[in-house]
Scaffold this motif. Sequence first.
Motif, PDB file in Angstrom:
ATOM      1  N   ILE B 234       0.849  -1.207   0.000  1.00 34.16           N
ATOM      2  CA  ILE B 234       0.000   0.000   0.000  1.00 34.16           C
ATOM      3  C   ILE B 234       0.883   1.256   0.000  1.00 34.16           C
ATOM      4  CG2 ILE B 234      -1.772   1.281   1.289  1.00 34.16           C
ATOM      5  CD1 ILE B 234      -2.816  -1.449   0.287  1.00 34.16           C
ATOM      6  N   VAL B 235       1.880   1.241   0.877  1.00 38.02           N
ATOM      7  CA  VAL B 235       2.761   2.414   0.979  1.00 38.02           C
ATOM      8  C   VAL B 235       3.565   2.591  -0.314  1.00 38.02           C
ATOM      9  CG1 VAL B 235       4.764   3.376   2.217  1.00 38.02           C
ATOM     10  CG2 VAL B 235       2.870   2.341   3.495  1.00 38.02           C
ATOM     11  N   GLU B 236       4.022   1.473  -0.863  1.00 37.12           N
ATOM     12  CA  GLU B 236       4.783   1.537  -2.121  1.00 37.12           C
ATOM     13  C   GLU B 236       3.920   2.143  -3.244  1.00 37.12           C
ATOM     14  OE1 GLU B 236       7.721  -1.688  -4.039  1.00 37.12           O
ATOM     15  OE2 GLU B 236       5.599  -2.137  -4.344  1.00 37.12           O
ATOM     16  N   ALA B 237       2.669   1.708  -3.313  1.00 34.69           N
ATOM     17  CA  ALA B 237       1.759   2.236  -4.334  1.00 34.69           C
ATOM     18  C   ALA B 237       1.547   3.739  -4.133  1.00 34.69           C
ATOM     19  CB  ALA B 237       0.427   1.494  -4.284  1.00 34.69           C
ATOM     20  N   ALA B 259      -9.016   0.587   6.010  1.00 34.09           N
ATOM     21  CA  ALA B 259      -7.722  -0.028   6.313  1.00 34.09           C
ATOM     22  C   ALA B 259      -6.596   0.701   5.577  1.00 34.09           C
ATOM     23  CB  ALA B 259      -7.741  -1.506   5.931  1.00 34.09           C
ATOM     24  N   VAL B 260      -6.859   1.065   4.317  1.00 34.45           N
ATOM     25  CA  VAL B 260      -5.854   1.781   3.531  1.00 34.45           C
ATOM     26  C   VAL B 260      -5.671   3.199   4.082  1.00 34.45           C
ATOM     27  CG1 VAL B 260      -5.369   2.762   1.245  1.00 34.45           C
ATOM     28  CG2 VAL B 260      -6.145   0.385   1.450  1.00 34.45           C
ATOM     29  N   ALA B 261      -6.789   3.842   4.468  1.00 28.63           N
ATOM     30  CA  ALA B 261      -6.700   5.199   5.028  1.00 28.63           C
ATOM     31  C   ALA B 261      -5.856   5.199   6.301  1.00 28.63           C
ATOM     32  CB  ALA B 261      -8.103   5.733   5.328  1.00 28.63           C
ATOM     33  N   GLU B 262      -6.061   4.189   7.137  1.00 24.26           N
ATOM     34  CA  GLU B 262      -5.274   4.079   8.378  1.00 24.26           C
ATOM     35  C   GLU B 262      -3.790   3.941   8.047  1.00 24.26           C
ATOM     36  OE1 GLU B 262      -7.061   0.585  10.064  1.00 24.26           O
ATOM     37  OE2 GLU B 262      -9.007   1.584  10.258  1.00 24.26           O
ATOM     38  N   THR B 263      -3.518   3.098   7.069  1.00 19.68           N
ATOM     39  CA  THR B 263      -2.133   2.827   6.689  1.00 19.68           C
ATOM     40  C   THR B 263      -1.463   4.076   6.116  1.00 19.68           C
ATOM     41  OG1 THR B 263      -2.718   0.554   6.207  1.00 19.68           O
ATOM     42  CG2 THR B 263      -0.670   1.357   5.238  1.00 19.68           C
ATOM     43  N   LEU B 264      -2.174   4.758   5.209  1.00 17.41           N
ATOM     44  CA  LEU B 264      -1.602   5.953   4.594  1.00 17.41           C
ATOM     45  C   LEU B 264      -1.410   7.055   5.632  1.00 17.41           C
ATOM     46  CD1 LEU B 264      -3.540   6.112   1.199  1.00 17.41           C
ATOM     47  CD2 LEU B 264      -1.259   5.168   1.656  1.00 17.41           C
ATOM     48  N   ALA B 265      -2.394   7.234   6.501  1.00 14.86           N
ATOM     49  CA  ALA B 265      -2.297   8.296   7.511  1.00 14.86           C
ATOM     50  C   ALA B 265      -1.085   8.075   8.415  1.00 14.86           C
ATOM     51  CB  ALA B 265      -3.582   8.354   8.341  1.00 14.86           C
TER      52      ALA B 265
END
Lengths: 271, 313
Positions: B234-237, B259-265
Amino acid sequence: MNEKIQSLQERAKAIRRHIVTMLGEAGSGHPGGSLSAADMISVLYFDTMKLDPEKPDWAGRDRFVLSKGHAAPVLYAALAEKGYFPVEELKTLRKLGSRLQGHPDMKKLPGVEMSTGSLGQGFSTAIGMALGLRLDGGNQRVYALLGDGEVQEGQIWEAAMAAGHFKLDNLTAFLDYNNLQIDGPVDVVMNVAPLPEKWRAFNWHVIEIDGHDIKQILQALAEAQATKGKPTMIIAKTVKGKGVSFMENQVGWHGNAPKPEQVEQALAELA
Amino acid sequence: MTKKIATREAYGQELVRLGADNKNVVVLDADLSKSTKTHDFMKTYPDRFFNMGIAEGNLMSTAAGLATVGKIPFASTFAMFATGRAFEQIRNSICYPKLNVKIAATHAGVTVGEDGGSHQSIEDIAIMRALPGMTVFVPADAVETAACLRAAVEIQGPVYIRLGRSGVPTIHGEDFKFTPGEAVTLRQGSDVALVATGIMVSAALEAAEALATVGIQAKVVDVHTIKPLDIFAIVEAARECGAVVTAEEHSIIGGLGSAVAETLAEHHAVPLQRVGVRDTFGESGKPAELLEHFGLTSAGIVEAAKKVIAKKK
């Protein structure tokens, strides 16, 4: 026979002493429903069930599920007496880092067959165990202990229906009928009677006994083993808080721990 | 495009193979075996199939009991009832003691269709991923479904597998390599990352095609494992593209988008646009009509992609 009964009575008394002591140490927990079940637990753990405390995971063992998980102290007392862990460890009940959680945790304590506490669920897991053991052609038996308030849960009747449907004659359950739950008498809070008729209607073999009479408990378990094609429900009339005069039939002792002087008095009565 | 196959169909077929390979595999159903497709297993291995009747709570706890004696139970019913009605049994009978139960729930999302909102589970990913120790698989096609199921048998512990009622295009070849917890990059691109799960993966691929025609290069990431989430992918993308669109046939609350929003934040904040059901219940209609109605289409993803690209610094 009389010697056996006497020895099981002594064991039940030792279990009751442990219950009172550990709850006093813990400062919280459920004495009433632990004491009411002590005689049944004594017979199961020290006569009926095939177990090996040295090998708690032995595949050939019988299984016991404490569906009324809040009575954890009675189970812990029996397991310690049986040698699964040191009696000294009972003092850690409900403390941070203890293997003796407020409700039984199978991942933490050897001898605990299922994590229970959310009422109704343990009974269903016992059915899963009975189905699985039968599928493998084993002769292990599965035992469960239910509370009388617990049978107000809808899941109990889903499970009752399934066990009758699957003709699980390797499953035997006790119903600890002390007629008290947190908010008062069971028949006032939500009447569960008539219980024998209900279980018979769900295709169970039903036996009614005095849950403090060791001889009757032994006979009922023998009858359950001999019963084919049906699971057996042993409806045991009991006294909540049995063995400690000031706790007997007192609803207030469902979920309150005794204070030091009360522990002392209780232990004197249970000497 | 190849023939469409519903992931529940693929489940039913793979389950029979798993039953042949492993004698400990048992199946429980709640009077829906023809719909969940467990009936092939029932016919092949009747002794290892337990119809528990319409009693999902008892079904889940019974599955837990079977797991304690060495069985590998697959517990099946509609996603709505598995994760809704029987949530607490999944939590306390299965997850709390870390038991080896596989919950294969079908009829997830709005593609249930005509049965309507009462049967359209759009919260199940959110609920299941909140449980400690639960693995959550959302396969995109028949090939991925079979791979998820094989992996589920290998995993020691609870697994939730989210399956659909309606046919979906097969996007993976027979040589598809599946590793639990590792997202699959299906297309490279540097303008926007389309991170999708389940039936929205094929929609994301279509969206990428459409975006390419207007000069936008989209990376497409197939997240078949929602938990544990492939944070690295996700972070790589996000780093490569600087903007992310998530797409799921689920509420935007609590699912892949969350889940992606949590990861990106936490790791690499970039503009994000979530495609999903926007805090509302489903309704009756044909599956394709409902996907259109809720914007769960390649067009919906294209629109979101354009919106999020505009937010890039």
